[in-house]
Design an enzyme around this catalytic site. Structure first.
Site, PDB file in Angstrom:
ATOM      1  N   GLU A 216       0.849  -1.216   0.000  1.00 37.27           N
ATOM      2  CA  GLU A 216       0.000   0.000   0.000  1.00 37.27           C
ATOM      3  C   GLU A 216       0.881   1.263   0.000  1.00 37.27           C
ATOM      4  O   GLU A 216       0.546   2.273   0.600  1.00 37.27           O
ATOM      5  CB  GLU A 216      -0.971   0.022   1.195  1.00 37.27           C
ATOM      6  CG  GLU A 216      -1.965  -1.117   1.255  1.00 37.27           C
ATOM      7  CD  GLU A 216      -2.957  -1.130   0.090  1.00 37.27           C
ATOM      8  OE1 GLU A 216      -3.085  -0.116  -0.619  1.00 37.27           O
ATOM      9  OE2 GLU A 216      -3.585  -2.181  -0.120  1.00 37.27           O
TER      10      GLU A 216
HETATM   11  C1  LIG Z   1       3.291  -9.894  -0.484  1.00 31.75           C
HETATM   12  C2  LIG Z   1       3.096  -8.718  -1.392  1.00 31.75           C
HETATM   13  C3  LIG Z   1       1.845  -8.433  -1.893  1.00 31.75           C
HETATM   14  C4  LIG Z   1       1.655  -7.351  -2.739  1.00 31.75           C
HETATM   15  N1  LIG Z   1       0.410  -7.116  -3.230  1.00 31.75           N
HETATM   16  C5  LIG Z   1       0.228  -6.136  -4.149  1.00 31.75           C
HETATM   17  C6  LIG Z   1      -1.038  -5.954  -4.797  1.00 31.75           C
HETATM   18  O1  LIG Z   1      -1.990  -6.656  -4.520  1.00 31.75           O
HETATM   19  N2  LIG Z   1      -1.138  -4.967  -5.715  1.00 31.75           N
HETATM   20  C7  LIG Z   1      -0.100  -4.166  -6.061  1.00 31.75           C
HETATM   21  O2  LIG Z   1      -0.251  -3.294  -6.900  1.00 31.75           O
HETATM   22  N3  LIG Z   1       1.105  -4.323  -5.452  1.00 31.75           N
HETATM   23  C8  LIG Z   1       1.299  -5.290  -4.528  1.00 31.75           C
HETATM   24  N4  LIG Z   1       2.535  -5.460  -3.954  1.00 31.75           N
HETATM   25  C9  LIG Z   1       3.633  -4.576  -4.372  1.00 31.75           C
HETATM   26  C10 LIG Z   1       3.975  -3.562  -3.298  1.00 31.75           C
HETATM   27  O3  LIG Z   1       3.018  -2.551  -3.236  1.00 31.75           O
HETATM   28  C11 LIG Z   1       5.384  -3.024  -3.583  1.00 31.75           C
HETATM   29  O4  LIG Z   1       6.292  -4.083  -3.328  1.00 31.75           O
HETATM   30  C12 LIG Z   1       5.712  -1.827  -2.733  1.00 31.75           C
HETATM   31  O5  LIG Z   1       4.911  -0.712  -3.092  1.00 31.75           O
HETATM   32  C13 LIG Z   1       7.181  -1.415  -2.860  1.00 31.75           C
HETATM   33  O6  LIG Z   1       7.584  -1.304  -4.163  1.00 31.75           O
HETATM   34  P1  LIG Z   1       8.872  -2.096  -4.658  1.00 31.75           P
HETATM   35  O7  LIG Z   1       8.796  -3.492  -4.187  1.00 31.75           O
HETATM   36  O8  LIG Z   1       9.011  -1.844  -6.099  1.00 31.75           O
HETATM   37  O9  LIG Z   1      10.057  -1.418  -3.853  1.00 31.75           O
HETATM   38  P2  LIG Z   1      10.977  -0.241  -4.336  1.00 31.75           P
HETATM   39  O10 LIG Z   1      10.147   0.840  -4.925  1.00 31.75           O
HETATM   40  O11 LIG Z   1      12.111  -0.800  -5.136  1.00 31.75           O
HETATM   41  O12 LIG Z   1      11.536   0.261  -2.946  1.00 31.75           O
HETATM   42  C14 LIG Z   1      12.691  -0.252  -2.304  1.00 31.75           C
HETATM   43  C15 LIG Z   1      13.057   0.690  -1.155  1.00 31.75           C
HETATM   44  O13 LIG Z   1      13.360   1.990  -1.673  1.00 31.75           O
HETATM   45  C16 LIG Z   1      12.510   2.959  -1.101  1.00 31.75           C
HETATM   46  N5  LIG Z   1      12.153   3.942  -2.135  1.00 31.75           N
HETATM   47  C17 LIG Z   1      11.638   3.721  -3.360  1.00 31.75           C
HETATM   48  N6  LIG Z   1      11.414   4.872  -3.986  1.00 31.75           N
HETATM   49  C18 LIG Z   1      11.804   5.863  -3.147  1.00 31.75           C
HETATM   50  C19 LIG Z   1      11.841   7.283  -3.235  1.00 31.75           C
HETATM   51  N7  LIG Z   1      11.379   7.945  -4.289  1.00 31.75           N
HETATM   52  N8  LIG Z   1      12.313   7.963  -2.194  1.00 31.75           N
HETATM   53  C20 LIG Z   1      12.759   7.323  -1.079  1.00 31.75           C
HETATM   54  N9  LIG Z   1      12.747   5.990  -0.941  1.00 31.75           N
HETATM   55  C21 LIG Z   1      12.274   5.268  -1.968  1.00 31.75           C
HETATM   56  C22 LIG Z   1      11.291   2.182  -0.629  1.00 31.75           C
HETATM   57  O14 LIG Z   1      10.608   2.854   0.419  1.00 31.75           O
HETATM   58  C23 LIG Z   1      11.916   0.877  -0.152  1.00 31.75           C
HETATM   59  O15 LIG Z   1      12.420   1.038   1.128  1.00 31.75           O
HETATM   60  C24 LIG Z   1       2.744  -6.520  -3.087  1.00 31.75           C
HETATM   61  C25 LIG Z   1       4.006  -6.798  -2.571  1.00 31.75           C
HETATM   62  C26 LIG Z   1       4.189  -7.888  -1.745  1.00 31.75           C
HETATM   63  C27 LIG Z   1       5.573  -8.159  -1.214  1.00 31.75           C
END
Ligand SMILES: Cc1cc2nc3c(=O)[nH]c(=O)nc-3n(C[C@H](O)[C@H](O)[C@H](O)COP(=O)(O)OP(=O)(O)OC[C@H]3O[C@@H](n4cnc5c(N)ncnc54)[C@H](O)[C@@H]3O)c2cc1C
Length: 407
Positions: A216
């Protein structure tokens, strides 16, 4: 069933699509992932290889996907907060149940101050989260009803009603997910070695809680977002931050008022709350003025401001809820809830002081820094109370009832 957001041709904005897997070709899935927690929830990588979908699969209208995605996130955030607050209550129930049963040195571990501290802190944070959830939930429902009365369709009213409280939804998501992390961690600690065993329920609670800080929108993104949304409202004139910010600066130059707050219920605490809001105006106003557009790249300062805003919103929610209960039933009926508020108030003041100080260190130097640090000290003044006794008061009730009992 898939809900997917994608760009059609060279459109500027994304579009939402809804379809079943079997209705399209080229969609493949990786096997189920092995995860740290929420193992009963399916998570697989999805690959789209030249997938074509019929235009009837468009969700809403072409180019309106972003609005749909954002609104789904807003609702998702408050829903997540409510769910994890419920889970935190469950973690407390398990923790106190175990603490009442488990004996060391011939007495239940619940009789130890160190364990009572944990139970009281878990309950305090959970109560505060609950208060915020119900506050924002009611605000959203009232706003939806108002918009429907003004002639909007139920769907439009719901979308706009939640959108209006997007900031609160982000605050609650961050706060709730950190409460569940704290509560499950302390539940494991109260279980001791048993908590580390996969045989105990709290081991799964601990693992399941971890995802809530990630999905989220990660808590980092939500923190950045909530500050951005507030600043945008200030820029567009939707909220007036400049007038109160100016009066805070004026107040800083004047001699402090020595007027005692009235003896109305929580008058003292509300006066502290007012001062905490002034601290935010002072720090955020200075950051906006000194950093301008650079604030977006000075994320550490934005995080400080977000933390301060979260604390104020949550503290205010707990005070408002408790005040309402006390005015209805009398203070005696809600003695432990008053202890919870005082306990949280001191926590919030410390957090705001710490974050305010870090932000001012980062953006100011010399005399200007000195002056605002003095302002920070003045606005974060709080009367000493015996927090140990308040925590014991909270824990005593939980231990007697053998469950979380502050609904
Ligand atoms: C079990 C599970 C269920 C999920 N279910 C859904 C779902 O139903 N629908 C859906 O759409 N998604 C879903 N997700 C995806 C989830 O919303 C994302 O994994 C999450 O939003 C983080 O994105 P990312 O994994 O790409 O991490 P990244 O964006 O790569 O982030 C990695 C780290 O960098 C930080 N970061 C990234 N960008 C910035 C920035 N601009 N400034 C500062 N820090 C930053 C983040 O806070 C984090 O600490 C799910 C994920 C999991 C693990």
């Amino acid at each position: 069933m898939f809900i997917v957001f994608a760009r059609i041709e060279d459109d500027k904005n994304i579009t939402g699509f809804i379809f079943e897997k079997d209705q399209v070709e080229g969609l493949t899935l990786n096997p189920e992932e092995t995860k740290l927690g929420i193992r009963s929830s399916s998570t697989r990588q999805v690959f789209y290889n030249k997938v074509k979908v019929h235009k009837s699969a468009i969700l809403g209208a072409r180019g309106e996907g972003f609005k749909i995605a954002m609104n789904a996130l807003n609702v998702g955030r408050i829903k997540l907060s409510v769910a994890v607050t419920g889970a935190a209550k469950k973690a407390i129930n398990y923790a106190v149940g175990y603490a009442n049963e488990r004996k060391q040195f011939k007495v239940p571990i619940a009789s130890f101050g160190a364990i009572q501290y944990k139970l009281a802190e878990m309950a305090t944070k959970t109560y505060v989260a609950d208060a915020g959830n119900y506050r924002a939930g009611q605000n959203i429902e009232d706003h939806i009803a108002r918009l429907e009365n003004e002639g909007l369709s139920p769907q439009e009213a719901k979308l706009k009603g939640v959108e209006e409280y997007a900031i609160e939804c982000a605050i609650l998501k961050v706060f709730g997910s950190e409460v569940i992390q704290y509560a499950t961690d302390e539940a494991v600690q109260i279980y001791g070695g048993m908590g580390f065993s996969a045989e105990s329920a709290v081991e799964a609670f601990y693992r399941d809680a971890r995802i809530s800080r990630i999905y989220e929108g990660t808590n980092e993104i939500n923190r950045l977002l909530l500050v951005k949304m507030i600043l945008k409202k200030a820029m567009t004139g939707e909220i007036d931050m400049m007038t109160p910010a100016k009066s805070v600066v004026k107040e800083l130059m004047s001699i402090p008022s020595f007027n005692a707050p009235s003896d109305a219920f929580f008058a003292q605490e509300k006066s502290v709350l007012q001062n905490l809001k002034k601290t935010i105006l002072m720090v955020a106003g200075t950051a906006a003025q000194k950093l301008g557009d650079k604030l977006a790249t000075e994320q550490e300062v934005t995080m400080n401001i977000a933390n301060m805003i979260i604390e104020v919103y949550m503290l205010e929610s707990a005070l408002l809820k408790t005040e309402k209960l006390v005015l209805k039933d009398g203070a005696e009926m809600h003695d432990e809830k008053i202890s919870i508020c005082l306990n949280y108030l001191h926590h919030a003041v410390e957090e705001i002081r710490k974050n305010g100080k870090e932000a001012l260190f980062a953006i100011l130097e010399g005399d200007e820094q000195k002056m605002l640090l003095m302002g920070l000290k003045r606005f974060t003044k709080v009367q000493a109370v015996n927090l140990k006794e308040h925590r014991r008061n909270i824990a005593k009730k939980i231990i007697e009832e053998n469950k979380y009992c502050f609904n």
